[in-house]
Design a protein around this motif. Sequence first.
Motif, PDB file in Angstrom:
ATOM      1  N   TYR A  18     -28.783  42.734  21.145  1.00 47.25           N
ATOM      2  CA  TYR A  18     -29.628  43.365  21.004  1.00 47.25           C
ATOM      3  C   TYR A  18     -29.760  45.025  20.822  1.00 47.25           C
ATOM      4  O   TYR A  18     -28.323  45.600  21.580  1.00 47.25           O
ATOM      5  N   ASP A 138     -28.636  36.816  21.398  1.00 48.87           N
ATOM      6  CA  ASP A 138     -29.200  35.606  21.904  1.00 48.87           C
ATOM      7  C   ASP A 138     -28.828  34.682  22.093  1.00 48.87           C
ATOM      8  O   ASP A 138     -27.450  34.112  21.506  1.00 48.87           O
ATOM      9  N   SER A 143     -31.776  35.800  26.372  1.00 50.04           N
ATOM     10  CA  SER A 143     -32.174  36.728  25.157  1.00 50.04           C
ATOM     11  C   SER A 143     -31.371  37.723  25.100  1.00 50.04           C
ATOM     12  O   SER A 143     -30.315  38.162  26.685  1.00 50.04           O
TER      13      SER A 143
END
Length: 188
Positions: A18, A138, A143
Amino acid sequence: MLLLVVDTQRGCFNESLYAFETVKENISKLIAVARENEVEVAYVQHDDGPGTDLDKNTDNYEVFNEFVPLSREKRFHKNVNSAFHSMTGLTEYLREKGERDIITVGVSTDYCMDATVKSGFEQGFNIIIPAMCNSTYDNPYFSGETAYRYFNEFMWPKRYAKTVTFEEAVEMLKGVYYERKSQTDNRG
C-alpha cells in the motif's frame, strides 16, 4: 534516539505494498536525515527459512537497494515477528546504550511492525511511528490501506506508540542533533 528499520528487504519491500512510492520515499528521507544528524540507524532483517522469499542465503534477504545500511550501522536478524524478541539482541543493545526513544519504520504493518511496536512498548521503550513510513499488502480479509489505517490510526496511538506526522519525525531527528550540539557547546 534511534531509527529502527524493520524488514525492508528485497523479498518483501515492493510495489505490491500500500502506498509503495510514498512509503519508499519517506523511509529513504528519514534514513538520510538520521545520518545527517548523527542519529543511529539500525536494521532488522527477517529470515523465513530455506526456499522462501526471505531466505537468508538469497539476494531477497538483503535490504532494499535504496535503504542499504552503511558498514557501521547495526543489523539484527530474526525468524519471528518481533524485532524485540530475545533472539535478536536488540533490547539488550538499546538498554546498554541507554536508548529509550525508537522511531520505527518498515513492513509489514499487520505482522512484524505490529509485533515490534507492541513488544517494544512492553519492554519499556518509547515507540514513535511516523505517518506513511510503514506498509503492508492486501489480503483476503482487508486491503493494505485498511490495515495501515487500523494500526496507525486506531491500534497503536495512545496505546502502544506515539504516532507523528512525517514532518514531526524529521524535526525529532534534527532536534536530537541540535540538542547534543547545544549540550556540547555549553560544556566548552
